[in-house]
Design a protein around this motif. Structure first.
Motif, PDB file in Angstrom:
ATOM      1  N   GLU A   4      -0.853  36.901 -12.845  1.00  0.00           N
ATOM      2  CA  GLU A   4      -0.573  37.958 -11.876  1.00  0.00           C
ATOM      3  C   GLU A   4       0.693  38.722 -12.238  1.00  0.00           C
ATOM      4  O   GLU A   4       0.794  39.916 -11.963  1.00  0.00           O
ATOM      5  CB  GLU A   4      -0.463  37.366 -10.477  1.00  0.00           C
ATOM      6  N   ARG A   5       1.615  38.059 -12.866  1.00  0.00           N
ATOM      7  CA  ARG A   5       2.867  38.701 -13.284  1.00  0.00           C
ATOM      8  C   ARG A   5       2.744  39.335 -14.668  1.00  0.00           C
ATOM      9  O   ARG A   5       3.725  39.809 -15.216  1.00  0.00           O
ATOM     10  CB  ARG A   5       4.002  37.692 -13.278  1.00  0.00           C
ATOM     11  N   LYS A   6       1.549  39.291 -15.218  1.00  0.00           N
ATOM     12  CA  LYS A   6       1.251  39.860 -16.534  1.00  0.00           C
ATOM     13  C   LYS A   6       2.008  39.151 -17.656  1.00  0.00           C
ATOM     14  O   LYS A   6       2.262  39.714 -18.701  1.00  0.00           O
ATOM     15  CB  LYS A   6       1.524  41.364 -16.568  1.00  0.00           C
ATOM     16  N   ASN A   7       2.358  37.892 -17.431  1.00  0.00           N
ATOM     17  CA  ASN A   7       2.979  37.071 -18.473  1.00  0.00           C
ATOM     18  C   ASN A   7       1.847  36.305 -19.153  1.00  0.00           C
ATOM     19  O   ASN A   7       1.696  35.094 -18.993  1.00  0.00           O
ATOM     20  CB  ASN A   7       4.020  36.123 -17.868  1.00  0.00           C
ATOM     21  N   PHE A   8       1.037  37.059 -19.903  1.00  0.00           N
ATOM     22  CA  PHE A   8      -0.180  36.499 -20.481  1.00  0.00           C
ATOM     23  C   PHE A   8       0.073  35.402 -21.514  1.00  0.00           C
ATOM     24  O   PHE A   8      -0.663  34.413 -21.521  1.00  0.00           O
ATOM     25  CB  PHE A   8      -1.060  37.608 -21.058  1.00  0.00           C
ATOM     26  N   PRO A   9       1.067  35.516 -22.380  1.00  0.00           N
ATOM     27  CA  PRO A   9       1.300  34.420 -23.335  1.00  0.00           C
ATOM     28  C   PRO A   9       1.590  33.080 -22.641  1.00  0.00           C
ATOM     29  O   PRO A   9       1.058  32.038 -23.036  1.00  0.00           O
ATOM     30  CB  PRO A   9       2.492  34.891 -24.162  1.00  0.00           C
ATOM     31  N   LYS A  10       2.386  33.108 -21.589  1.00  0.00           N
ATOM     32  CA  LYS A  10       2.696  31.878 -20.873  1.00  0.00           C
ATOM     33  C   LYS A  10       1.460  31.374 -20.126  1.00  0.00           C
ATOM     34  O   LYS A  10       1.181  30.173 -20.110  1.00  0.00           O
ATOM     35  CB  LYS A  10       3.853  32.103 -19.896  1.00  0.00           C
ATOM     36  N   ALA A  11       0.721  32.283 -19.512  1.00  0.00           N
ATOM     37  CA  ALA A  11      -0.511  31.899 -18.817  1.00  0.00           C
ATOM     38  C   ALA A  11      -1.508  31.294 -19.803  1.00  0.00           C
ATOM     39  O   ALA A  11      -2.184  30.309 -19.489  1.00  0.00           O
ATOM     40  CB  ALA A  11      -1.114  33.109 -18.111  1.00  0.00           C
ATOM     41  N   LEU A  12      -1.607  31.871 -20.995  1.00  0.00           N
ATOM     42  CA  LEU A  12      -2.511  31.354 -22.019  1.00  0.00           C
ATOM     43  C   LEU A  12      -2.079  29.953 -22.452  1.00  0.00           C
ATOM     44  O   LEU A  12      -2.920  29.063 -22.630  1.00  0.00           O
ATOM     45  CB  LEU A  12      -2.571  32.305 -23.213  1.00  0.00           C
ATOM     46  N   PHE A  13      -0.794  29.745 -22.592  1.00  0.00           N
ATOM     47  CA  PHE A  13      -0.277  28.418 -22.943  1.00  0.00           C
ATOM     48  C   PHE A  13      -0.731  27.380 -21.919  1.00  0.00           C
ATOM     49  O   PHE A  13      -1.245  26.315 -22.275  1.00  0.00           O
ATOM     50  CB  PHE A  13       1.257  28.447 -23.032  1.00  0.00           C
ATOM     51  N   TYR A  14      -0.556  27.695 -20.632  1.00  0.00           N
ATOM     52  CA  TYR A  14      -0.932  26.744 -19.585  1.00  0.00           C
ATOM     53  C   TYR A  14      -2.448  26.567 -19.494  1.00  0.00           C
ATOM     54  O   TYR A  14      -2.927  25.459 -19.212  1.00  0.00           O
ATOM     55  CB  TYR A  14      -0.350  27.159 -18.236  1.00  0.00           C
TER      56      TYR A  14
END
Length: 75
Positions: A4-14
């Motif tokens: 939702e915060r557009k922090n896609f690399p971190k979201a992808l990691f999780y």
């Protein structure tokens, strides 16, 4: 939250961490659902990151997983 915060690399990691955990789930049916869901989330994140080739491969994997689930019919 990261998506939702557009922090896609971190979201992808999780999401990848979730997939790894899902793959180690003892219950076979539950594991299949978790792997399918985690893979779908990874595909969606890759699409958001405009990594379309990898997203498409992951979507294909999700379809193959769904086809193996007897209670779900894809026509």
């Amino acid at each position: 939250i990261n998506k939702e915060r557009k922090n896609f690399p971190k979201a992808l990691f999780y999401a990848k961490e979730s997939l790894a955990s899902a793959e180690n789930t003892a219950d076979e049916d539950f594991r299949a659902r978790l792997v399918q869901y985690s893979t779908l989330e990874i595909a969606n994140l890759k699409r958001e990151m405009q990594n379309f080739d990898e997203a498409l491969q992951d979507y294909d994997t999700v379809i193959a997983l769904l086809e193996k689930m007897p209670e779900i019919q894809l026509d």
